[in-house]
Design an enzyme around this catalytic site. Structure first.
Site, PDB file in Angstrom:
ATOM      1  CG  HIS A 311       4.339  -9.815 -13.339  1.00 19.14           C
ATOM      2  ND1 HIS A 311       5.282 -10.474 -12.470  1.00 19.14           N
ATOM      3  CD2 HIS A 311       3.761  -8.893 -12.506  1.00 19.14           C
ATOM      4  CE1 HIS A 311       4.764  -9.944 -11.153  1.00 19.14           C
ATOM      5  NE2 HIS A 311       3.912  -8.954 -11.212  1.00 19.14           N
ATOM      6  CB  ALA A 312      -1.028 -10.636 -13.347  1.00 21.03           C
ATOM      7  CG  HIS A 341      -3.821  -8.063  -6.989  1.00 17.09           C
ATOM      8  ND1 HIS A 341      -3.314  -7.516  -5.703  1.00 17.09           N
ATOM      9  CD2 HIS A 341      -2.974  -7.516  -8.023  1.00 17.09           C
ATOM     10  CE1 HIS A 341      -2.182  -6.488  -5.988  1.00 17.09           C
ATOM     11  NE2 HIS A 341      -2.238  -6.541  -7.220  1.00 17.09           N
ATOM     12  CD  GLU A 342      -3.424  -8.139 -11.887  1.00 18.69           C
ATOM     13  OE1 GLU A 342      -2.275  -8.614 -11.182  1.00 18.69           O
ATOM     14  OE2 GLU A 342      -3.541  -7.003 -12.136  1.00 18.69           O
ATOM     15  CG  HIS A 345      -5.139  -3.133 -10.285  1.00 12.32           C
ATOM     16  ND1 HIS A 345      -4.700  -2.124  -9.234  1.00 12.32           N
ATOM     17  CD2 HIS A 345      -4.035  -4.234 -10.421  1.00 12.32           C
ATOM     18  CE1 HIS A 345      -3.595  -2.777  -8.527  1.00 12.32           C
ATOM     19  NE2 HIS A 345      -3.253  -3.861  -9.140  1.00 12.32           N
ATOM     20  CD  GLU A 369      -0.608  -2.649  -6.724  1.00 13.94           C
ATOM     21  OE1 GLU A 369      -0.509  -1.791  -7.708  1.00 13.94           O
ATOM     22  OE2 GLU A 369      -1.149  -4.070  -6.823  1.00 13.94           O
ATOM     23  CG  HIS A 471       7.335  -5.342  -9.290  1.00 14.29           C
ATOM     24  ND1 HIS A 471       7.247  -6.707  -9.079  1.00 14.29           N
ATOM     25  CD2 HIS A 471       6.199  -4.697  -9.132  1.00 14.29           C
ATOM     26  CE1 HIS A 471       6.160  -7.129  -9.249  1.00 14.29           C
ATOM     27  NE2 HIS A 471       5.341  -5.840  -9.143  1.00 14.29           N
ATOM     28  CE1 TYR A 481       4.265  -4.312  -6.222  1.00  9.19           C
ATOM     29  CE2 TYR A 481       1.943  -4.946  -5.995  1.00  9.19           C
ATOM     30  CZ  TYR A 481       2.845  -4.678  -6.864  1.00  9.19           C
ATOM     31  OH  TYR A 481       2.594  -4.437  -8.224  1.00  9.19           O
TER      32      TYR A 481
HETATM   33  O1  LIG Z   1       3.186  -7.495  -9.222  1.00 10.39           O
HETATM   34  C1  LIG Z   1       1.944  -8.105  -8.616  1.00 10.39           C
HETATM   35  C2  LIG Z   1       0.814  -8.281  -9.487  1.00 10.39           C
HETATM   36  C3  LIG Z   1       0.692  -7.067 -10.716  1.00 10.39           C
HETATM   37  C4  LIG Z   1      -0.017  -5.775 -10.483  1.00 10.39           C
HETATM   38  O2  LIG Z   1      -1.324  -6.040 -10.547  1.00 10.39           O
HETATM   39  O3  LIG Z   1       0.412  -5.243  -9.280  1.00 10.39           O
HETATM   40  C5  LIG Z   1       0.606  -4.903 -11.593  1.00 10.39           C
HETATM   41  C6  LIG Z   1       2.118  -4.836 -11.495  1.00 10.39           C
HETATM   42  C7  LIG Z   1       2.320  -3.792 -12.974  1.00 10.39           C
HETATM   43  C8  LIG Z   1       2.567  -4.746 -14.019  1.00 10.39           C
HETATM   44  C9  LIG Z   1       2.995  -3.738 -15.289  1.00 10.39           C
HETATM   45  C10 LIG Z   1       3.067  -2.329 -15.154  1.00 10.39           C
HETATM   46  C11 LIG Z   1       2.878  -1.929 -13.842  1.00 10.39           C
HETATM   47  C12 LIG Z   1       2.590  -2.628 -12.809  1.00 10.39           C
HETATM   48  N1  LIG Z   1      -0.037  -3.516 -11.306  1.00 10.39           N
HETATM   49  C13 LIG Z   1      -1.217  -3.263 -12.193  1.00 10.39           C
HETATM   50  O4  LIG Z   1      -1.664  -3.922 -12.967  1.00 10.39           O
HETATM   51  C14 LIG Z   1      -1.596  -1.992 -11.714  1.00 10.39           C
HETATM   52  C15 LIG Z   1      -0.731  -0.984 -11.091  1.00 10.39           C
HETATM   53  C16 LIG Z   1      -1.300   0.311 -10.909  1.00 10.39           C
HETATM   54  C17 LIG Z   1      -2.627   0.601 -11.115  1.00 10.39           C
HETATM   55  C18 LIG Z   1      -3.354  -0.184 -11.861  1.00 10.39           C
HETATM   56  C19 LIG Z   1      -2.802  -1.454 -12.066  1.00 10.39           C
HETATM   57  N2  LIG Z   1       2.027  -8.427  -7.541  1.00 10.39           N
HETATM   58  C20 LIG Z   1       3.332  -8.305  -6.667  1.00 10.39           C
HETATM   59  C21 LIG Z   1       3.066  -8.351  -5.053  1.00 10.39           C
HETATM   60  C22 LIG Z   1       1.996  -9.195  -4.565  1.00 10.39           C
HETATM   61  C23 LIG Z   1       0.807  -8.655  -4.531  1.00 10.39           C
HETATM   62  C24 LIG Z   1      -0.292  -9.548  -4.254  1.00 10.39           C
HETATM   63  C25 LIG Z   1      -0.187 -10.889  -3.636  1.00 10.39           C
HETATM   64  C26 LIG Z   1       1.335 -11.528  -3.860  1.00 10.39           C
HETATM   65  C27 LIG Z   1       2.096 -10.420  -4.433  1.00 10.39           C
HETATM   66  C28 LIG Z   1       4.343  -9.467  -6.769  1.00 10.39           C
HETATM   67  O5  LIG Z   1       3.830 -10.260  -7.663  1.00 10.39           O
HETATM   68  O6  LIG Z   1       5.353  -9.320  -6.320  1.00 10.39           O
HETATM   69 ZN   LIG Z   2      -1.582  -4.887  -8.433  1.00 10.81          ZN
END
Ligand SMILES: O=C(CCC(O)(O)[C@H](Cc1ccccc1)NC(=O)c1ccccc1)N[C@@H](Cc1ccccc1)C(=O)O
Ligand SMILES: [Zn+2]
Length: 585
Positions: A311-312, A341-342, A345, A369, A471, A481
Site C-alpha cells: 500500500h503506497a 497523490h504521494e 505528501h 491528502e 486503513h 480522504y
Molecule cells: O491510502 C491511500 C493512499 C496512501 C496514503 O498516501 O494516503 C498513505 C496511507 C498511509 C500508509 C501508511 C501509514 C499511514 C498512512 N498516507 C501517507 O503516506 C501519508 C499520511 C499522512 C501524511 C503524509 C503521508 N489512499 C486511500 C484513499 C484514496 C485517496 C486518493 C485516491 C484514491 C483513494 C485508499 O487507497 O483507500
Molecule cells: Zn495520502
C-alpha cells in the site's frame, strides 16, 4: 507553581533538536519493516515506536510545566500545547507493548495475506478491475476477506480497548474523539454531515446511472433496479472507486476515451518515468522538486525476493533531506494518479521542513491528502494527457466532455460515501455505539445506508470485512480522504483562478503557472502552525469546507445524469435496501 514562560524558548529548542533524532530513528525502523517484512524488522519497528512514544510522554511532562496562557507569543504557545499531548506513551509499559504487538500483527497479516497463492497487489486488484465474470469476482471478493479481515477480528477487539485506554488517559471520551481533535473544530462532525448532505444528490444520480448499466451487463437476477448494488461488481475490492467499470458506463461510445493506461503501456513508460513526469509538474509550477535522496532511496516497484507493505505511502525522515515514497507501481493511469497523490505528501514535507517538528504536519489531515490530488485534477485533463502524448487529440465536443466528467466522477463522487462511512463505523466502535459483538453487521448497515452496496454473499459475525481494507488493520484514520475530496476542489478552483483560467472549471490545466504554485506553496509552508481554517482562508478566502466547488465542477455531468435517469424512469436511491443478490448463481 508553573515554570516561568521565559523558559519556553529553551524548552522548545531542546525539544526540536532531540525530537528530530528520535523521530528519524522511529521512522527509519518503520521503513525497514515496510520494505522487508519479517519477525526481526517487525519487532525492531515496534521497539522504536515504543521508544518514540516514551520520549513524547517525557517531553509532555516538561511542556505541562508551563501555563499556556502565560506564553504571550501565540506561535510558541501553540508549540507547547502540541507537545503537551502525551499520546500512546500514557499507557503502562505492558499495555504499550500489547498495543504495539497487536498493531504489528494486524499490519503483517494484512500485507502478507494471499488468496489462491495470489497477493492483493497486483493480482487480486487486477482481477477485481478487469473481470466481468460474476462468480469469479465473487470468489475473489470472498477469498480476500477470508484471508485478511476474518483472521484479525479478535486482534481488532483488543486494539479497540487499548486505543480507548490511550484516549481516556489523554483526556478524551474515546479514540474517535481523539482522532477528531486533529481538526481543532468543535462541531466538526456536523460539518462532515452537512457537506455529505450537499453531495448526496450527485452520488444518488451517479449510483442510479451505474446500476442501470450493470443491470444491462449482468441481468435482472443479480441487479435490482430499486436496490443496492452487489459490492463486487464495481471494479474495486471495496467498491470505493468505480473507475474500472468506465467501459460499462461510458456515456457516449466512440468519443474521446479519457484513459491514459493504453498510452502509458504503448509508449513504454516505466515507474521512474511516471515519477519524473509528476515531479516535473510540481517543478514547472515553481513548487519544490524532490531532492536527490528521494530518487536514491524511494521504493518504486514491488521487490520479488521479500514481503513488503505494498500500500503506497510517503515518508518524512525529519532530517530535512531524506524523503521517500514506497509504492508497488503498476503501469496504468490509476497509479500515475497515485504517484501524484504521494508526491503531494512529499511536497508538503518539503514546504514545511523548516517549521518546528510539531508543526511538520498538514493544517489538518485532509489537507495532506489533498495536495497531490489537486494537481492530479489538472494532470488528468484531456488537454494535458494529450500534451503528454498519452491520448490522441481530444474531440472538442460536449460528448467527450461528459465522458471525461464521468471518468472523474467514477473516481471522486463514487468515493464520497466510502470516505465518510469508514470512520463513522470506527467512531461508533470506539464510542461503544456499536457493540463488539455486532462489528460486521454495523459495517454492512453503513455500507447499504451510505454507499448503496450490498455483499454478494451473506455475512456473519465470523467475518470481519472492515479488516479487509488497509486503513483498519493499519490504524490509519480515513475521514481525511472525505475531507480531501471536498477541499481539493476548493484548492483546484483557487489555483485555476490564480493561473488566469477562464471557462469551464473542469478544463483547467494550471500546468506551468507559477502564480498558482506560489499560492499553493505559501499555504503549504505553514504546516500545522495555524488552524486549517486560517490556512484555507489564506488560499481561498473562505474559512469553511464547502462542496460548492465540487458541485460547480460536476454540474454538466449532474445535468446529464438527471436527464438520463429521468428518461429511464430510474428509481433514485435504493428503497429496497434489504434486497440481497442470490448466492447460488
Ligand atoms: O491510502 C491511500 C493512499 C496512501 C496514503 O498516501 O494516503 C498513505 C496511507 C498511509 C500508509 C501508511 C501509514 C499511514 C498512512 N498516507 C501517507 O503516506 C501519508 C499520511 C499522512 C501524511 C503524509 C503521508 N489512499 C486511500 C484513499 C484514496 C485517496 C486518493 C485516491 C484514491 C483513494 C485508499 O487507497 O483507500
Ligand atoms: Zn495520502
Amino acid at each position: 507553581g508553573f515554570a516561568s514562560p521565559d523558559g519556553a524558548p529553551a524548552f522548545l529548542e531542546q525539544y526540536n533538536s532531540t525530537s528530530e533524532v528520535k523521530l528519524f530513528e522511529a521512522v527509519d525502523a518503520e521503513w525497514n519493516y515496510n520494505v522487508n517484512i519479517n519477525d526481526q524488522t517487525q519487532a525492531a519497528s515496534e521497539a522504536a515506536g515504543i521508544a518514540l512514544s516514551n520520549f513524547q510522554a517525557e517531553q509532555a511532562v516538561g511542556a505541562k510545566l508551563f501555563e499556556p496562557s502565560e506564553i504571550t507569543d501565540t506561535n510558541l504557545r501553540r508549540q507547547v500545547e502540541k507537545i503537551s499531548v502525551v499520546g500512546e506513551g500514557a499507557l503502562s509499559d505492558e499495555d504499550l507493548a500489547a498495543l504495539s504487538k497487536v498493531n504489528g500483527d494486524m499490519q503483517t497479516a494484512y500485507s502478507t495475506a494471499t488468496y489462491n497463492g495470489k497477493p492483493l497487489d497486483p493480482d487480486l486488484t487486477a482481477t477485481m478491475a478487469s473481470s466481468r465474470n460474476y462468480n469469479e469476482l465473487r470468489d475473489t471478493w470472498k477469498g480476500w476477506r477470508d484471508a485478511s479481515g476474518k483472521l484479525m477480528r479478535e486482534d481488532f477487539k483488543t486494539y479497540v480497548d487499548l486505543q480507548n485506554e490511550v484516549a481516556v488517559l489523554n483526556g478524551f471520551d474515546d479514540m474517535g474523539a481523539f482522532w477528531r481533535a486533529a481538526y481543532e473544530t468543535p462541531n466538526i462532525e456536523q460539518q462532515f454531515e452537512a457537506v455529505w448532505q450537499e453531495m448526496l444528490p450527485l452520488y444518488e444520480q451517479l449510483h442510479a446511472f451505474v446500476r442501470r448499466r450493470l443491470y444491462q451487463q449482468y441481468g435482472d437476477k443479480v441487479i435490482n433496479l430499486k436496490g443496492p448494488i452487489p459490492a463486487h461488481l464495481l471494479g474495486n475490492m471495496w467498491a470505493q472507486d468505480w473507475l474500472n467499470v468506465y467501459n460499462l458506463v461510458e456515456p457516449y461510445a466512440g468519443y474521446t476515451r479519457p484513459d491514459a493506461t493504453a498510452g502509458l503501456q504503448q509508449q513504454g513508460w516505466t515507474a521512474e518515468k511516471m515519477f519524473h513526469e509528476a515531479d516535473d509538474f510540481f517543478g514547472n509550477m515553481g513548487l519544490i522538486r524532490a531532492p536527490q535522496a528521494f530518487w536514491d532511496k524511494t521504493m518504486f516497484t514491488k521487490p520479488t525476493d521479500r514481503d513488503v507493505v505494498c500500500h503506497a505511502s510517503a515518508w518524512d525522515f525529519y532530517n530535512r533531506q531524506d524523503f521517500r515514497i514506497k509504492m508497488c507501481t503498476e503501469i496504468n493511469q490509476q497509479d500515475f494518479v497515485t504517484i501524484h497523490h504521494e508526491l503531494g505528501h512529499i511536497q508538503y514535507y518539503l514546504q514545511y521542513m523548516d517549521q518546528p517538528t510539531v508543526f511538520r504536519d498538514g493544517a489538518n489531515p485532509g489537507f495532506h491528502e489533498a495536495v497531490g490530488d489537486t494537481l492530479a485534477l489538472s494532470v488528468g485533463t484531456l488537454d494535458h494527457l494529450y500534451k503528454l502524448d498519452l491520448i490522441g487529440k481530444p474531440d472538442e465536443n460536449p460528448q467527450s466532455d461528459i465522458n471525461y466528467l464521468m471518468s472523474v466522477a467514477l473516481d471522486k463522487i463514487a468515493f464520497i460515501p466510502f470516505g465518510y462511512l469508514m470512520d463513522k463505523w470506527r467512531w461508533d466502535v470506539f464510542s461503544g455505539r456499536s457493540a463488539k459483538t455486532n462489528l460486521n453487521q454495523a459495517w454492512w448497515d453503513y455500507r447499504v445506508k451510505y454507499q448503496g452496496v450490498t455483499p454478494p454473499l451473506s455475512r456473519t459475525e465470523e467475518d470481519f470485512d472492515p479488516g479487509a481494507k488497509f486503513h483498519i488493520p493499519n490504524n490509519v484514520p480515513y475521514i481525511r480522504y472525505f475531507v480531501s475530496v471536498v477541499v481539493q476542489f476548493q484548492f483546484y478552483e483557487a489555483l485555476c483562478g490564480a493561473s488566469g483560467h477562464v471557462g469551464d472549471l473542469y478544463k483547467c490545466d494550471f500546468n506551468g503557472s507559477t502564480e498558482a504554485g506560489k499560492m499553493f506553496g505559501d499555504m503549504l509552508k505553514l504546516g500545522s502552525s495555524v488552524t486549517w481554517e486560517d490556512a484555507l482562508e489564506k488560499m481561498t478566502g473562505t474559512r469553511e469546507m464547502s462542496s460548492a466547488s465540487l458541485v460547480k465542477y460536476f454540474q454538466p455531468l449532474l445535468d446529464f445524469l438527471t436527464e438520463q435517469n429521468t428518461k429511464n424512469n430510474e428509481v433514485i436511491g435504493w428503497p429496497d435496501y434489504s434486497w440481497e443478490p442470490p448466492t447460488n448463481t
